[in-house]
Scaffold this active site. Sequence first.
Site, PDB file in Angstrom:
ATOM      1  N   LYS A  47      52.141  39.901  -7.920  1.00 15.18           N
ATOM      2  CA  LYS A  47      50.954  38.984  -8.249  1.00 15.18           C
ATOM      3  C   LYS A  47      51.214  37.576  -8.699  1.00 15.18           C
ATOM      4  CE  LYS A  47      46.828  39.067 -11.114  1.00 15.18           C
ATOM      5  NZ  LYS A  47      46.012  39.436 -12.337  1.00 15.18           N
ATOM      6  N   ASN A  76      35.940  41.235  -8.513  1.00 17.24           N
ATOM      7  CA  ASN A  76      37.174  40.996  -9.522  1.00 17.24           C
ATOM      8  C   ASN A  76      36.929  39.553  -9.789  1.00 17.24           C
ATOM      9  OD1 ASN A  76      39.619  39.392  -9.020  1.00 17.24           O
ATOM     10  ND2 ASN A  76      39.018  40.446  -6.969  1.00 17.24           N
ATOM     11  N   ASN A 134      49.416  31.007  -2.269  1.00 15.14           N
ATOM     12  CA  ASN A 134      48.089  31.334  -2.555  1.00 15.14           C
ATOM     13  C   ASN A 134      47.253  30.155  -2.335  1.00 15.14           C
ATOM     14  OD1 ASN A 134      45.584  32.321  -3.553  1.00 15.14           O
ATOM     15  ND2 ASN A 134      46.569  33.758  -5.091  1.00 15.14           N
ATOM     16  N   SER A 136      44.151  30.452  -1.915  1.00 15.57           N
ATOM     17  CA  SER A 136      42.874  31.141  -1.402  1.00 15.57           C
ATOM     18  C   SER A 136      41.940  31.925  -2.634  1.00 15.57           C
ATOM     19  CB  SER A 136      42.805  32.134  -0.251  1.00 15.57           C
ATOM     20  OG  SER A 136      44.186  32.958  -0.598  1.00 15.57           O
ATOM     21  N   CYS A 137      42.602  31.943  -3.852  1.00 15.97           N
ATOM     22  CA  CYS A 137      41.980  32.692  -4.971  1.00 15.97           C
ATOM     23  C   CYS A 137      40.632  31.877  -5.170  1.00 15.97           C
ATOM     24  CB  CYS A 137      42.876  32.528  -6.044  1.00 15.97           C
ATOM     25  SG  CYS A 137      42.253  33.567  -7.436  1.00 15.97           S
ATOM     26  N   LYS A 174      48.295  32.072   2.557  1.00 21.91           N
ATOM     27  CA  LYS A 174      47.305  32.986   2.566  1.00 21.91           C
ATOM     28  C   LYS A 174      45.965  32.040   2.454  1.00 21.91           C
ATOM     29  CE  LYS A 174      45.744  37.113  -0.281  1.00 21.91           C
ATOM     30  NZ  LYS A 174      46.164  37.792  -1.483  1.00 21.91           N
ATOM     31  N   ASN A 201      41.832  36.540   1.783  1.00 20.67           N
ATOM     32  CA  ASN A 201      41.493  36.678   0.409  1.00 20.67           C
ATOM     33  C   ASN A 201      40.356  37.069   0.246  1.00 20.67           C
ATOM     34  OD1 ASN A 201      41.746  36.865  -2.329  1.00 20.67           O
ATOM     35  ND2 ASN A 201      43.570  35.067  -1.812  1.00 20.67           N
ATOM     36  N   THR A 202      39.939  37.362  -0.987  1.00 19.16           N
ATOM     37  CA  THR A 202      38.453  37.709  -1.234  1.00 19.16           C
ATOM     38  C   THR A 202      37.465  36.686  -1.021  1.00 19.16           C
ATOM     39  OG1 THR A 202      38.775  37.185  -3.541  1.00 19.16           O
ATOM     40  CG2 THR A 202      39.366  39.625  -3.052  1.00 19.16           C
TER      41      THR A 202
END
Length: 301
Positions: A47, A76, A134, A136-137, A174, A201-202
């Site tokens: 993570k 989430n 990351n 892309s969160c 990502k 990603n989401t």
Amino acid sequence: MFKKDLSIEFCGVKCENPFFLSSSPVDNCYEMCAKALETGWGGVVFKTLGFFIPTDCSPRFDALRKESTEFVGFKNMEQISEHPLEESLEALKKLKTNYPNKVIVASIMGENEKEWEELARLVTEAGADMIECNFSCPQMTSHAMGSDVGQNPELVKKYCQAVARGSKLPILAKMTPNIGDMVVPAVASIEGGAAGISAINTIKSITGVDFEKMVGLPIVNGKSSISGYSGKAVKPVALRFIQQMRRDERLKDAPISGIGGIETWKDALEFILLGASNIQVTTAVMQYGYRIVEDMISGLS
């Protein structure tokens, strides 16, 4: 369970099979990752680590249900790891020591070039095999972090260059699906030194509204938030982005780690047929448990 050799080489790293846990609540500490690796996963994307330490809210999950199905989509509101950076780095080091034949990928997120470069150096020293950036969160509130970065090709390229200065490990970028054309930032990441792409990603979402309180779900202290949507329902979106990137001449040779709604070996094979060579899973693990990898390995064999 029938087995055959499913090993691959991904971004120059030998993997015993293509199935990894994606950076998420299911591999947020040493114990979770160890359980997954012992169950048969070829690797874990730990993570996301950063100098920023969030305070997670509760409740922070919601599910989109259909008839008797437990859920088809999952929302989430988690951010990056809530653990101190030193604790997570120690977990990475312990994982690589105890599972030397598994692939340990460090997901990182900085707020500026200096942080990206320093995080890359730290996870390399901890023994990671690869670095996933990351970009892309969708939960980050700062425009300097998360999916806002992934929509900005110039920042994606600049931060990949910073990570490459801090480490010689293979870099995965990502991508965010909250964009019209994923090819543009993906190409920018390769130009910046990334070895491959992770996608998707989401997806930013609102999964439902409480009719009495007139607030979106889940409700935290009377409020809610737009946040990331995952699960089986996002698979068609993920496949579309994988196919579009693979068709682009500038990305035709870039290794792709496919993510989004993968629950079975058939799902995984669809991603592979459209151009992914590595597979990442989270939501199905939350729904069915770590042992789903046994069916994936058996079925793909």
